[in-house]
Write an enzyme that holds these catalytic residues in place. Structure first.
Site, PDB file in Angstrom:
ATOM      1  N   SER A   1     132.203   6.637  51.142  1.00  0.00           N
ATOM      2  CA  SER A   1     131.276   7.761  51.329  1.00  0.00           C
ATOM      3  C   SER A   1     131.791   9.025  50.646  1.00  0.00           C
ATOM      4  CB  SER A   1     131.067   8.027  52.818  1.00  0.00           C
ATOM      5  OG  SER A   1     132.287   8.451  53.406  1.00  0.00           O
ATOM      6  N   HIS A   2     133.088   9.090  50.360  1.00  0.00           N
ATOM      7  CA  HIS A   2     133.658  10.249  49.687  1.00  0.00           C
ATOM      8  C   HIS A   2     134.203   9.887  48.305  1.00  0.00           C
ATOM      9  CE1 HIS A   2     133.336  11.669  53.762  1.00  0.00           C
ATOM     10  NE2 HIS A   2     133.602  12.890  53.367  1.00  0.00           N
TER      11      HIS A   2
ATOM     12  N   ARG B   1     129.824  10.219  45.281  1.00  0.00           N
ATOM     13  CA  ARG B   1     129.667  11.667  45.234  1.00  0.00           C
ATOM     14  C   ARG B   1     129.361  12.219  43.839  1.00  0.00           C
ATOM     15  NH1 ARG B   1     131.266  14.828  50.075  1.00  0.00           N
ATOM     16  NH2 ARG B   1     130.891  13.239  51.657  1.00  0.00           N
TER      17      ARG B   1
ATOM     18  N   ASP C   1     141.078  12.724  59.997  1.00  0.00           N
ATOM     19  CA  ASP C   1     140.141  13.617  59.320  1.00  0.00           C
ATOM     20  C   ASP C   1     138.771  13.220  59.823  1.00  0.00           C
ATOM     21  OD1 ASP C   1     138.492  15.015  57.588  1.00  0.00           O
ATOM     22  OD2 ASP C   1     139.257  14.077  55.752  1.00  0.00           O
ATOM     23  N   PHE C   2     138.135  14.095  60.566  1.00  0.00           N
ATOM     24  CA  PHE C   2     136.795  13.736  61.026  1.00  0.00           C
ATOM     25  C   PHE C   2     135.832  14.909  60.875  1.00  0.00           C
ATOM     26  CE2 PHE C   2     139.104  14.778  65.094  1.00  0.00           C
ATOM     27  CZ  PHE C   2     138.366  15.885  65.489  1.00  0.00           C
TER      28      PHE C   2
ATOM     29  N   ARG D   1     127.604  13.620  57.073  1.00  0.00           N
ATOM     30  CA  ARG D   1     126.316  13.699  56.385  1.00  0.00           C
ATOM     31  C   ARG D   1     126.222  12.649  55.285  1.00  0.00           C
ATOM     32  NH1 ARG D   1     122.185  17.189  56.856  1.00  0.00           N
ATOM     33  NH2 ARG D   1     120.740  17.392  55.124  1.00  0.00           N
TER      34      ARG D   1
ATOM     35  N   ASP E   1     127.423   9.727  55.372  1.00  0.00           N
ATOM     36  CA  ASP E   1     127.095   8.433  55.985  1.00  0.00           C
ATOM     37  C   ASP E   1     125.602   8.359  56.329  1.00  0.00           C
ATOM     38  OD1 ASP E   1     129.655   7.395  55.773  1.00  0.00           O
ATOM     39  OD2 ASP E   1     130.287   8.209  57.703  1.00  0.00           O
TER      40      ASP E   1
ATOM     41  N   LYS F   1     131.850  20.027  73.781  1.00  0.00           N
ATOM     42  CA  LYS F   1     133.230  20.207  73.306  1.00  0.00           C
ATOM     43  C   LYS F   1     133.296  20.143  71.777  1.00  0.00           C
ATOM     44  CE  LYS F   1     135.234  18.441  77.596  1.00  0.00           C
ATOM     45  NZ  LYS F   1     136.158  17.497  78.256  1.00  0.00           N
TER      46      LYS F   1
ATOM     47  N   SER G   1     144.224   6.283  60.664  1.00  0.00           N
ATOM     48  CA  SER G   1     144.847   6.100  59.337  1.00  0.00           C
ATOM     49  C   SER G   1     145.499   4.736  59.143  1.00  0.00           C
ATOM     50  CB  SER G   1     145.847   7.223  58.967  1.00  0.00           C
ATOM     51  OG  SER G   1     146.986   7.216  59.803  1.00  0.00           O
ATOM     52  N   GLN G   2     145.719   3.995  60.228  1.00  0.00           N
ATOM     53  CA  GLN G   2     146.352   2.667  60.134  1.00  0.00           C
ATOM     54  C   GLN G   2     145.550   1.745  59.201  1.00  0.00           C
ATOM     55  OE1 GLN G   2     146.292   0.817  63.985  1.00  0.00           O
ATOM     56  NE2 GLN G   2     148.123  -0.398  63.622  1.00  0.00           N
TER      57      GLN G   2
END
Lengths: 349, 349
Positions: free
Chosen positions: A54-55, A59, A185-186, A193, A195, A237, A314-315
């Site tokens: 997605s990145h 892009r 990283d979220f 967006r 996705d 939250k 990250s695993q």
């Protein structure tokens, strides 16, 4: 490049050098200067390498749109300055964020290692892609860090129906002694967006809770959500965390919020333009002179995840990285053709 | 104190001075030194004032248990030291965190205003109650800040069933020009542990998604969840954020994680003992010399919430504060009697 036979005859296989060359060719053709193009192509390559499609190459058509937009500076040379002994400012001068990050990174490292904490404030940058490559590279210097940016005002606050907030990514990196850094990283939106855009392209519906239509009703239709409002993750939250990112990576450092970035774009549909805040911490300086105990305690947390089969952030990405470095990646014929149509040059093994 | 007649004949009404006196009497009786007791009673009073009952008088019996625990230092005098020009360390010496915070605050302010960013690392502190009073007081100095702590390992990571993480609160404050600061403070668990304890006391079931029983099955029974595992808010994202808090307020500053704090407690059921990290930022220094634009952009975000009727974090709290300052608060006869049984002295108007 290899054109695969069955089972996926419409797939195109690329090794990572080919990914980079393909990306570079599109960016050059669009007129982006070489200094800017190199780190953008590198990040696209790292995202493909780590399975973050997605990145990745997806892009590139958006990059061409951004590079051609009125506000974008194709030949921007970042201006790096020391604001205080603890703060380095990188003015990206309306180019992409990545070259500014790269140029300012040595000062961030030096300051964090001298003072225990330091800030990198990137201003006037067009956002490019994921933040995890940045916090990962900082972690490889032995520093913990957090990174955040606003985006465009696409996301409704908890309890609201109209967009106010950006998708506002938040990334964190932590150095580990004998293995790859711990990194996450979220997006603070329920879904990234990109996705949602991918779901729209592939005709898939969204899971519950990702967005609202233009009338403020919950919707699973990606097109309706893209035209309406995305929602934040984690209810009030996540919404609160997203406001923090607006404020710290926006007004705190004299830069735009997601609302301001949307106004600045004036309907051009370029990438968001705003600031980025990175805070780096030195565990060696702050850790009360007991690195072995500190490291052991951190590793106990990580083992607490993996010992019970919970996925440590990250695993999976590092496993995918190892696989894709050896085997290359596959993209759809449709995407490959679209990239060629945006100025990409055919790549060959 | 007024004993209410119907409709709530079992309620006891206290003004805020009476709340403070009642809290102080319990803490003194338990043997906490005056310097430590004063800020703890003050925070309890502020929580009651702002309608945060879960962090108010209800905490006093737990305080007595903590003060009586083997590791607690009733006469601790915090040791404040400058680690670097950007970092102040406050060793709470195994007393409560609040006195350490109060004593170190002037250095944090001075450092943040000199350098644009500064860190306060509190070590060896028993956690007391909410973090929002701290970030609110920093915001009233004109500084933005974030604060975080681990707790005890009560919370399972996303995808797991055994506790590894703490409830790990995260708070943020932002100074506003003509009104109260923007402040939020949330547990990274789906529900605060004190709210689960309150649900157990009052015989209420929990909403979905707050915890697992000892066999790892989702449960709505507060007793089962207290004996099993709480869950994080926001799925894997909340879980990731919680790990960041473990690392930054733990090993980064040479202090315990929630797992280590639980070991240290050795079954005494005292409050968690660990570190706290506060990072303060000065918008006046970092804001590119345009405070008016920065403030206007921040206010536009807040108006984006309130204009569509979405609740802005802390908005309700300030309304409750104004009401309770004028009218006092009510607690149940049962709680009042329990506090008296823990050494509280009757308070009277």
């Amino acid at each position: 490049m290899t054109e695969n036979s069955s089972p996926a005859s419409d797939a195109v296989r690329l090794d990572l050098d080919e990914v980079r060359s393909l990306a570079l060719s599109v960016l050059r053709k669009a007129g982006l200067c070489e200094a800017q193009a190199r780190p953008v192509a590198q990040t696209i390559t790292e995202c493909e390498r780590d399975g973050r499609q997605s990145h990745g190459l997806l892009r590139l058509p958006g990059c061409v749109m951004t590079i051609n937009s009125a506000n974008f500076n194709r030949t921007a040379e970042p201006v790096i300055s020391e604001l205080t002994p603890a703060v380095v400012r990188a003015d990206a001068c309306f180019g992409y964020s990545l070259l500014a990050f790269e140029r300012a990174l040595p000062q961030l490292e030096q300051k964090a290692k001298a003072l225990g904490v330091a800030v990198l404030a990137i201003n006037n940058c067009f956002h490019f892609s994921a933040l995890w490559p940045e916090v990962e590279s900082i972690a490889r210097m032995g520093l913990a860090s957090m990174a955040m940016t606003p985006s465009h005002a696409w996301v409704a606050p908890s309890g609201g129906m109209r967009p106010v907030l950006g998708t506002n990514p938040f990334a964190f990196g932590w150095p580990r002694a004998d293995t790859d850094p711990y990194v996450f990283d979220f997006a603070t939106s329920a879904m990234a967006r990109s996705d949602i855009a991918m779901a729209k392209l592939s005709g898939q519906m969204l899971p519950d809770g990702c967005g609202l239509d233009a009338q403020g009703r919950p919707s699973n239709d990606p097109a309706a959500v893209l035209a309406g409002a995305m929602t934040t993750f984690g209810g009030h939250k996540g919404s609160a965390l997203s406001t923090m990112i607006e404020l710290l990576a926006g007004p705190l450092i004299g830069d735009m919020t997601s609302l301001a970035s949307m106004d600045f774009d004036a309907g051009e549909r370029a990438a968001p333009c705003h600031g980025e805040l990175i805070v780096a911490f030195d565990p060696a300086l702050l850790g009360n002179d007991d690195p072995a105990t500190n490291q052991q305690r951190a590793e106990q947390v990580f083992a607490g995840f993996t010992d019970q089969g919970a996925r440590l952030p990250s695993q999976q990405r590092y496993l995918t990285r190892a696989h894709n470095k050896a085997n290359g990646i596959e993209i759809s014929r449709e995407l490959y053709d679209r990239i060629l149509a945006h100025g990409g040059e055919r790549v060959a093994s």
